[in-house]
Scaffold this active site. Structure first.
Site, PDB file in Angstrom:
ATOM      1  N   ASN A  49      24.623 -62.285 -62.574  1.00 16.96           N
ATOM      2  CA  ASN A  49      23.619 -62.203 -61.507  1.00 16.96           C
ATOM      3  C   ASN A  49      23.139 -60.770 -61.281  1.00 16.96           C
ATOM      4  OD1 ASN A  49      22.681 -64.589 -60.442  1.00 16.96           O
ATOM      5  ND2 ASN A  49      24.321 -64.810 -58.939  1.00 16.96           N
ATOM      6  N   ASP A  66      20.277 -68.603 -61.216  1.00 16.81           N
ATOM      7  CA  ASP A  66      20.052 -69.983 -60.751  1.00 16.81           C
ATOM      8  C   ASP A  66      19.784 -70.918 -61.917  1.00 16.81           C
ATOM      9  OD1 ASP A  66      20.431 -69.231 -58.146  1.00 16.81           O
ATOM     10  OD2 ASP A  66      18.292 -69.197 -57.604  1.00 16.81           O
ATOM     11  N   ASP A 117      34.977 -72.679 -63.594  1.00 13.82           N
ATOM     12  CA  ASP A 117      34.303 -71.547 -62.992  1.00 13.82           C
ATOM     13  C   ASP A 117      33.579 -70.756 -64.089  1.00 13.82           C
ATOM     14  OD1 ASP A 117      34.537 -69.946 -60.188  1.00 13.82           O
ATOM     15  OD2 ASP A 117      34.352 -68.551 -61.871  1.00 13.82           O
ATOM     16  N   GLU A 156      29.567 -70.599 -58.159  1.00 16.66           N
ATOM     17  CA  GLU A 156      29.522 -70.879 -59.597  1.00 16.66           C
ATOM     18  C   GLU A 156      30.658 -71.801 -60.024  1.00 16.66           C
ATOM     19  OE1 GLU A 156      31.863 -66.960 -59.195  1.00 16.66           O
ATOM     20  OE2 GLU A 156      30.298 -68.063 -58.140  1.00 16.66           O
TER      21      GLU A 156
END
Length: 483
Positions: free
Chosen positions: A360, A369, A352, A396
């Site tokens: 973000n 992205d 992760d 993620e």
């Protein structure tokens, strides 16, 4: 083959001076020419049923097995296309050489020669025609030229010509090419000079060909003034007589087959015309079959390509371009079963991106992205063995399936992941684990049994990932069963 097409071919074939029987499987009927009527003592009628041949029995000349006429079409020639039989008649026994040819899915013919000492030279020529038809039945891409060249040589010889040839029209219909040519000894070949030839250089020829599908000239010197172009070209090539038959696919004129006489003029006979037309029909059907096979192969390749593309779309994550959750689930299930059968270990890594939400929120979703794509590629590049799979599990979170990998080697693989991510040097000023982007990694290594389920494997790897996060992130943790 359409009924009209079949009838048209039969009208040509039945005139040949030897015995021919045609079987139409769709209609379950036979057609018989005049020579066969006489041979089998049949009364003339448009077509025949199986019962009409019940009085005829053929005996295999070698095996002595008896067969009915209908069995020649249905059973016997599945493995043989030529054999000799004895036909018993009141006055004598005749040895018959029987050849089989399949014209289409529904139409087949047998061609019968009566073997005796009175076979004249003309009859031997007709045997050549029957061999041409047999050779062209199941023509393949790799032997098409060989069979066409043989057909041209045979028809040129039979028609006492000096040159025989095949022309095909270009797809635009404006030019034509001499694709195949046979020339007799001492006769000049022109094939190489007759490529991309504009059709309008032979207007009279093509006017006749389009109108009647036939160009028949016994003496080139007598061509009318309208044929001045043709006459000039023919005389340049020292041609004295010409006979050409159009080739058609589904009523479309696509080329022609022809013969030239150079040494001396020839008054083309109706039999010459019939023979050339028959070979032309055989060639047209052979080309049609080849085109069908090519189109079928093309369609199959397109289908395979489309299925491959669809399969890739179905199993690939749209953003990162690595395997998606669906592909991961299928792979994990299959590899668990395979390793259980082989009693091999298997490892599952779950990782992760640390504090990805903060990334973000502060750097924006577009950069977020890009990070997902770079991490996905790094994981994918590490999976070098066949069977290894890196997949996007969701958001993620990523997974890696490692068949035949035990705990020790999985630990090393997880360390390689951390090294690879560190090399990316993606700045993350909003992470409390590091100033660069990091991953928390959990893994589960074990030897599965037939009862092992993907769900329990994912759960155990997820527990290890949770432990890696809880102990400060940017960590590697393995699942250990409680004592």
């Amino acid at each position: 083959m359409s009924n009209n097409r079949s009838d048209e071919m039969w009208q040509n074939m039945k005139l040949l001076p030897f015995c021919i029987l045609l079987y139409d499987a769709n209609e379950d009927i036979f057609k018989v020419n005049s020579q066969a009527l006489s041979l089998f003592d049949l009364k003339e009628q448009p077509h025949f049923k199986k019962a009409d041949f019940s009085h005829i029995t053929l005996t295999n000349h070698h095996s002595k097995k008896e067969l009915l006429i209908e069995e020649l079409f249905i059973d016997y020639f599945m493995a043989n296309n030529q054999c000799q039989f004895v036909l018993s008649k009141q006055a004598c026994k005749l040895v018959l050489n029987v050849k089989f040819a399949k014209l289409s899915n529904s139409n087949s013919i047998i061609i019968i020669d009566i073997l005796n000492n009175n076979v004249d030279e003309q009859y031997d020529f007709d045997n050549i025609i029957s061999k041409i038809s047999t050779d062209l039945i199941d023509i393949q891409n790799d032997d098409v030229d060989k069979h066409i060249n043989y057909a041209l040589k045979a028809i040129g010889t039979v028609c006492q010509a000096d040159r025989s040839y095949l022309f095909k029209f270009a797809e635009d219909g404006k030019t034509m090419n001499n694709t195949h040519e046979w020339v007799n000894n001492g006769i000049q070949a022109f094939k190489e000079d007759l490529q991309d030839l504009p059709k309008n250089t032979l207007p009279y020829f093509f006017s006749s060909m389009v109108r009647t599908h036939l160009f028949r000239v016994n003496n080139v010197a007598t061509l009318p003034i309208q044929a001045i172009s043709e006459k000039t070209i023919f005389q340049q090539q020292k041609i004295k007589s010409v006979l050409c038959i159009g080739l058609r696919y589904d009523k479309e004129l696509v080329g022609f087959i022809g013969c030239d006489c150079v040494v001396k003029k020839r008054n083309w006979t109706d039999l010459d015309l019939i023979r050339l037309r028959l070979v032309g029909e055989m060639l047209a059907n052979a080309f049609k079959s080849l085109n069908y096979k090519k189109e079928l192969q093309k369609a199959q390749q397109q289908l395979i390509k489309a299925n491959h593309k669809l399969n890739k779309q179905v199993n690939t994550d749209g953003l990162t371009n690595i395997a998606n959750r669906r592909c991961f689930d299928q792979t994990l299930k299959c590899e668990i079963k395979r390793c259980a059968r082989n009693k091999e270990p298997i490892s599952l890594i779950m990782c992760d991106i640390d504090f990805f939400k903060r990334y973000n929120d502060n750097y924006g979703h577009q950069l977020g992205d890009e990070v997902l794509k770079r991490v996905a590629k790094a994981l994918h590049d590490l999976c070098k063995r066949e069977g290894d799979l890196a997949a996007r599990f969701g958001g993620e979170e990523f997974t890696i399936v490692l068949p035949a990998i035990d705990t020790e080697h999985c630990q090393r693989f997880a360390a390689l992941i951390q090294e690879k991510i560190a090399e990316l040097a993606i700045e993350h000023n909003f992470s409390s684990a590091s100033k660069y982007l990091t991953l928390s990694i959990g893994f589960y290594s074990f030897i599965p049994s037939q009862k092992t389920t993907p769900k329990e494997v994912i759960t155990n790897a997820d527990i290890a990932l949770y432990n890696a996060k809880e102990t400060g992130r940017n960590k590697i943790a393995r699942f250990e069963k409680a004592n």
